[in-house]
Design a protein around this motif. Structure first.
Motif, short mmCIF file in Angstrom:
data_model
loop_
_atom_site.label_atom_id
_atom_site.label_comp_id
_atom_site.label_asym_id
_atom_site.label_seq_id
_atom_site.Cartn_x
_atom_site.Cartn_y
_atom_site.Cartn_z
N MET A 217 0.83 -1.19 0.00
CA MET A 217 0.00 0.00 0.00
C MET A 217 0.87 1.25 0.00
N PRO A 218 0.36 2.32 -0.64
CA PRO A 218 1.11 3.57 -0.60
C PRO A 218 0.96 4.24 0.76
N THR A 219 1.96 4.98 1.19
CA THR A 219 1.79 5.94 2.28
C THR A 219 2.49 7.21 1.81
N GLU A 220 2.44 8.26 2.61
CA GLU A 220 3.11 9.49 2.21
C GLU A 220 4.63 9.36 2.31
N THR A 221 5.13 8.40 3.09
CA THR A 221 6.59 8.27 3.27
C THR A 221 7.18 7.33 2.22
N VAL A 222 6.88 6.05 2.35
CA VAL A 222 7.33 5.03 1.39
C VAL A 222 6.21 4.00 1.27
N TYR A 223 6.26 3.13 0.27
CA TYR A 223 5.28 2.06 0.15
C TYR A 223 5.52 1.01 1.24
N PHE B 252 9.12 -7.28 -5.98
CA PHE B 252 8.33 -8.45 -5.58
C PHE B 252 7.43 -9.00 -6.68
N GLY B 253 7.21 -8.22 -7.74
CA GLY B 253 6.43 -8.68 -8.89
C GLY B 253 5.20 -9.46 -8.50
N ASN B 254 5.06 -10.66 -9.06
CA ASN B 254 3.84 -11.43 -8.84
C ASN B 254 3.80 -12.19 -7.52
N GLN B 255 4.76 -11.93 -6.64
CA GLN B 255 4.68 -12.54 -5.30
C GLN B 255 3.62 -11.87 -4.44
N LEU B 256 3.12 -10.71 -4.90
CA LEU B 256 2.10 -10.00 -4.13
C LEU B 256 0.75 -10.12 -4.83
N PRO B 257 -0.34 -10.37 -4.06
CA PRO B 257 -1.65 -10.46 -4.68
C PRO B 257 -2.09 -9.11 -5.28
N VAL B 258 -1.80 -8.03 -4.59
CA VAL B 258 -2.25 -6.71 -5.04
C VAL B 258 -1.19 -5.66 -4.72
N ILE B 259 -0.94 -4.76 -5.66
CA ILE B 259 -0.15 -3.56 -5.35
C ILE B 259 -1.06 -2.36 -5.59
N LEU B 260 -1.36 -1.61 -4.53
CA LEU B 260 -2.17 -0.41 -4.67
C LEU B 260 -1.27 0.72 -5.15
N ASP B 261 -1.58 1.26 -6.34
CA ASP B 261 -0.76 2.34 -6.88
C ASP B 261 -1.33 3.68 -6.45
N GLY B 262 -0.66 4.32 -5.51
CA GLY B 262 -1.12 5.63 -5.02
C GLY B 262 -0.23 6.75 -5.52
N GLY B 263 0.53 6.49 -6.58
CA GLY B 263 1.43 7.52 -7.12
C GLY B 263 2.70 7.62 -6.32
N VAL C 204 8.01 -1.34 -6.08
CA VAL C 204 7.50 -2.52 -5.38
C VAL C 204 7.35 -3.67 -6.38
N GLU C 205 6.83 -3.34 -7.54
CA GLU C 205 6.66 -4.33 -8.61
C GLU C 205 8.01 -4.96 -8.99
N ALA C 206 9.03 -4.09 -9.11
CA ALA C 206 10.36 -4.59 -9.49
C ALA C 206 10.94 -5.50 -8.41
N PRO D 123 13.16 -5.51 -0.03
CA PRO D 123 13.89 -6.57 0.65
C PRO D 123 14.82 -5.95 1.70
N PHE D 124 15.05 -6.67 2.77
CA PHE D 124 15.85 -6.19 3.90
C PHE D 124 17.16 -5.55 3.42
N GLY D 125 17.41 -4.31 3.85
CA GLY D 125 18.67 -3.64 3.55
C GLY D 125 18.72 -2.90 2.22
N ARG D 126 17.72 -3.08 1.37
CA ARG D 126 17.73 -2.44 0.04
C ARG D 126 17.05 -1.06 0.07
N ILE D 127 17.10 -0.36 -1.06
CA ILE D 127 16.54 0.99 -1.15
C ILE D 127 15.02 0.93 -0.97
N SER D 128 14.47 1.81 -0.15
CA SER D 128 13.03 1.83 0.08
C SER D 128 12.28 2.26 -1.19
N PRO D 129 11.04 1.78 -1.36
CA PRO D 129 10.25 2.10 -2.55
C PRO D 129 9.38 3.33 -2.35
N THR D 130 9.42 4.26 -3.30
CA THR D 130 8.54 5.42 -3.24
C THR D 130 7.59 5.49 -4.44
#
Ligand code: TXA
Ligand code: MG
Length: 301
Positions: A1-7, A132-143, A128-130, A116-123
């Protein structure tokens, strides 16, 4: 899920299987507890044993927003969420999609940053797609995330505020609520909040942090170099590319762009990333903290 900080990678805090999936997907050590996300300040009453008046004041002022409060947990919160600790970390994210989601669910969501642990956070949802790709049921795209770096984490005891992780809610902003604000100094053996682990948010490319980008570029003539600059363009030399975090020199804007630009530079598979240190004031302190961790573990030069 998106948040204002990071996904965030979100799971029902009461669903053990879902919470386990967070740890396995992220390859996150089990001693590293999760932040609980709520949609209303009143939800605190179900989760926290005693809410200090100062914590209520801070929540009323900064929520929804990038402030995480460490408070004594109620027994109803599963031990896995807090890694067996007596305190639980809680925040209300300031993102319409996250708030809609949280307010429509009958349970809070545990959500660590979706990397993944220790890697660059997703904004961005694409990050997130790159990862975890299809390992997640849903990625909510909040921009793209508008704050861009993780929430400020604080402990509140009586009148004292202890900052465990720096963020865009600065020490100065917190001083308006208490004259007793301290920064927790990390002990080597005991990462109280493992956002405090030395190496974190790390690019795959060898990375160094400096005040003198031009000097370092000269030292590495002939190499393919990516420069992450605060407000001025990177030195115009052969093989050098760069990104400018805020051409107008605003640290808030720099924070918003930080991880996206790091992702972009890292994807170029260069020989070296040179990160320019920010002025160590206001939000610059939190950015420097992330830059330092991104460069930690890569030997200088
Ligand atoms: O902005 C944020 O806080 C983002 C978004 C998704 O909300 N979340 C985030 O979560 O940064 P994470 O898991 O990447 O970082 C949370 C930090 C970790 O360093 C963790 O150790 C610390 O918070 N933490 C969580 N619960 C804690 C607890 N009960 N006691 C001490 N530290 C805690
Ligand atoms: Mg994280």
């Amino acid at each position: 899920m998106p948040t204002e900080t990071v996904y965030g990678l979100a799971a029902n805090i009461f669903n053990e299987e879902a919470v386990d999936r967070i740890f396995s997907l992220k390859n996150r050590p089990h001693f590293n507890p999760l932040i609980v996300h709520i949609g209303r300040q009143a939800d605190l009453n179900d989760l926290v044993e005693n809410i200090p008046p100062l914590a209520n004041k801070l929540a009323a002022h900064f929520w929804p927003g990038p402030l995480t409060l460490l408070l004594p947990k109620k027994d109803t919160i599963p031990a896995k969420i807090t890694a067996g600790k007596p305190m639980v970390a809680i925040r209300m994210p300031n993102h319409p999609m996250a708030l809609d989601l949280l307010r429509s669910l009958p349970f809070p969501l545990a959500a660590p940053s979706a990397n993944p642990f220790g890697r660059i956070s997703p904004t961005k949802a694409e990050h997130v797609e790159a990862y975890f790709g299809n390992q997640l049921p849903v990625i909510l795209d909040g921009g793209p995330c508008q704050t861009g770096i993780e929430s400020t984490i604080i402990g509140v005891e009586d009148k004292r505020i202890t900052i465990f992780r720096k963020g865009t809610i600065t020490e100065d902003a917190l001083r308006a609520f208490s004259d007793d604000v301290i920064s927790h100094e990390k002990k080597e053996s005991e990462p109280v909040a493992p956002g405090m682990l030395d190496q974190h948010y790390a690019p795959q490319t060898k990375t160094v942090l400096t005040n003198d980008v031009t000097g370092l570029v000269k030292e590495h003539t002939g190499k393919r170099i990516g420069c992450l600059m605060f407000k001025t363009p990177p030195p115009g030399a052969e093989g050098v590319v760069g990104k400018v975090l805020s051409t107008t020199g605003k640290t808030e804007e720099a924070a918003m762009h930080l991880y996206a630009y790091l992702h972009e530079l890292d994807a170029l598979a260069l020989d070296l990333l040179i990160l320019e240190r920010m002025p160590d004031t206001g939000v610059g302190k939190a950015i420097n903290d992330r830059l330092q961790r991104a460069a930690a573990g890569h030997t200088p030069h």
